[in-house]
Scaffold this motif. Structure first.
Motif, mmCIF file in Angstrom:
data_model
loop_
_atom_site.group_PDB
_atom_site.id
_atom_site.type_symbol
_atom_site.label_atom_id
_atom_site.label_comp_id
_atom_site.label_asym_id
_atom_site.label_seq_id
_atom_site.Cartn_x
_atom_site.Cartn_y
_atom_site.Cartn_z
ATOM 1 N N ARG A 185 -19.124 13.625 -29.511
ATOM 2 C CA ARG A 185 -20.437 13.320 -28.917
ATOM 3 C C ARG A 185 -20.479 13.781 -27.456
ATOM 4 N NH1 ARG A 185 -20.683 8.343 -30.415
ATOM 5 N NH2 ARG A 185 -21.959 8.738 -32.247
ATOM 6 N N ALA A 186 -19.436 13.479 -26.707
ATOM 7 C CA ALA A 186 -19.379 13.882 -25.295
ATOM 8 C C ALA A 186 -19.387 15.405 -25.167
ATOM 9 C CB ALA A 186 -18.137 13.287 -24.625
ATOM 10 N N ALA A 187 -18.626 16.082 -26.011
ATOM 11 C CA ALA A 187 -18.576 17.546 -25.958
ATOM 12 C C ALA A 187 -19.933 18.143 -26.337
ATOM 13 C CB ALA A 187 -17.489 18.068 -26.895
ATOM 14 N N PHE A 188 -20.532 17.643 -27.400
ATOM 15 C CA PHE A 188 -21.823 18.157 -27.846
ATOM 16 C C PHE A 188 -22.903 17.934 -26.791
ATOM 17 C CE2 PHE A 188 -20.929 17.857 -32.721
ATOM 18 C CZ PHE A 188 -20.177 19.020 -32.644
ATOM 19 N N ARG A 189 -22.881 16.774 -26.171
ATOM 20 C CA ARG A 189 -23.863 16.499 -25.114
ATOM 21 C C ARG A 189 -23.703 17.464 -23.937
ATOM 22 N NH1 ARG A 189 -23.623 10.069 -25.422
ATOM 23 N NH2 ARG A 189 -25.393 9.766 -26.808
ATOM 24 N N SER A 190 -22.462 17.805 -23.631
ATOM 25 C CA SER A 190 -22.228 18.664 -22.464
ATOM 26 C C SER A 190 -22.637 20.116 -22.717
ATOM 27 C CB SER A 190 -20.775 18.578 -22.007
ATOM 28 O OG SER A 190 -19.930 19.292 -22.872
ATOM 29 N N VAL A 191 -22.661 20.559 -23.980
ATOM 30 C CA VAL A 191 -22.971 21.967 -24.253
ATOM 31 C C VAL A 191 -24.387 22.200 -24.768
ATOM 32 C CG1 VAL A 191 -20.543 22.565 -24.636
ATOM 33 C CG2 VAL A 191 -21.993 21.948 -26.592
ATOM 34 N N GLY A 192 -25.037 21.183 -25.287
ATOM 35 C CA GLY A 192 -26.416 21.331 -25.741
ATOM 36 C C GLY A 192 -26.543 21.696 -27.204
ATOM 37 N N PRO A 193 -27.762 21.544 -27.736
ATOM 38 C CA PRO A 193 -28.004 21.683 -29.176
ATOM 39 C C PRO A 193 -27.738 23.077 -29.737
ATOM 40 C CG PRO A 193 -30.066 21.290 -27.998
ATOM 41 C CD PRO A 193 -28.965 21.134 -27.005
ATOM 42 N N ASP A 194 -28.046 24.132 -28.978
ATOM 43 C CA ASP A 194 -27.808 25.477 -29.500
ATOM 44 C C ASP A 194 -26.319 25.727 -29.718
ATOM 45 O OD1 ASP A 194 -30.510 25.997 -29.487
ATOM 46 O OD2 ASP A 194 -30.475 27.080 -27.584
ATOM 47 N N ALA A 195 -25.501 25.257 -28.791
ATOM 48 C CA ALA A 195 -24.054 25.425 -28.916
ATOM 49 C C ALA A 195 -23.515 24.608 -30.086
ATOM 50 C CB ALA A 195 -23.350 25.026 -27.622
ATOM 51 N N VAL A 196 -24.090 23.438 -30.324
ATOM 52 C CA VAL A 196 -23.655 22.599 -31.446
ATOM 53 C C VAL A 196 -23.890 23.328 -32.759
ATOM 54 C CG1 VAL A 196 -24.063 20.435 -32.690
ATOM 55 C CG2 VAL A 196 -23.994 20.434 -30.186
ATOM 56 N N VAL A 197 -25.079 23.915 -32.912
ATOM 57 C CA VAL A 197 -25.409 24.664 -34.131
ATOM 58 C C VAL A 197 -24.467 25.855 -34.277
ATOM 59 C CG1 VAL A 197 -27.180 26.095 -35.238
ATOM 60 C CG2 VAL A 197 -27.807 23.906 -34.208
ATOM 61 N N GLY A 198 -24.248 26.588 -33.189
ATOM 62 C CA GLY A 198 -23.355 27.740 -33.227
ATOM 63 C C GLY A 198 -21.931 27.353 -33.567
ATOM 64 N N PHE A 199 -21.467 26.249 -33.008
ATOM 65 C CA PHE A 199 -20.112 25.753 -33.287
ATOM 66 C C PHE A 199 -19.951 25.471 -34.776
ATOM 67 C CE2 PHE A 199 -17.310 21.954 -33.594
ATOM 68 C CZ PHE A 199 -16.131 22.529 -33.154
ATOM 69 N N ARG A 200 -20.907 24.765 -35.356
ATOM 70 C CA ARG A 200 -20.849 24.445 -36.786
ATOM 71 C C ARG A 200 -20.858 25.718 -37.615
ATOM 72 N NH1 ARG A 200 -23.790 20.279 -39.208
ATOM 73 N NH2 ARG A 200 -22.520 18.865 -38.002
#
Length: 170
Positions: free
Chosen positions: A132-147
């Protein structure tokens, strides 16, 4: 569409042609991220005398209550002997319950007990907090890209397992 069937974002064209050095940095980032991701659960597991194999078994039994030993073997990719050792410990310690199959008496269906659920929650809470902390720090676009990157790295059989868990909505 960019090469590989993925739509590129403006300025991302250079990312399709990564250098060996960029790939090496990505590999190292995965190693260090995994170390961080497992550090908190490792400390919790150590207090109970368990290791990562126990954690993985607890996690997937929680995600699919009633899963069979054979299904768990397929997901974890370990030997039957190795999984039996882990399950024997978890059952003896009262974290996992093994029930005989209703349709096939040879099957063993696995369920977490209340104690197992409590340990699973403690382990998952630690990992969710870090993610959660990592995802919050990078933002939603990065979360989608990471997945997307993680799913693209999975072998087809593991992707099917992942999709099944994802689709179960648990």
């Amino acid at each position: 569409m960019a090469e590989g069937g993925h739509q590129g974002t403006p300025g991302s064209e250079g990312l399709l042609f990564l250098t060996d050095e960029q790939l090496r940095k990505g590999i190292e980032a995965m190693f260090f991220a995994y170390r961080g991701f497992t550090a908190d659960p490792d400390r919790i597991l150590e207090q109970h005398g368990y290791g990562r194999a126990h954690h993985r078994a607890i996690h997937f039994i929680h995600r699919s209550p009633g899963t069979t030993v054979n299904n768990l073997l397929s997901i974890l990719g370990v030997t039957k002997q190795s999984l039996n050792r882990v399950l024997r410990t978890l059952i003896d310690d009262g974290l996992v319950e093994s029930r005989v199959g209703k349709r096939d008496k040879r099957e063993r269906h696995l369920f977490l007990t209340e104690t197992g659920d409590a340990l699973e929650r403690e382990l998952s809470d630690a990992q969710r907090e870090r993610m959660r902390a990592a995802f919050r720090s990078v933002g939603p676009d990065a979360v989608v890209g990471f997945r997307q990157v993680l799913e693209a790295m999975m072998d087809p059989e593991m992707r099917r397992h992942f999709q099944t868990l994802k689709d179960s909505g648990q």
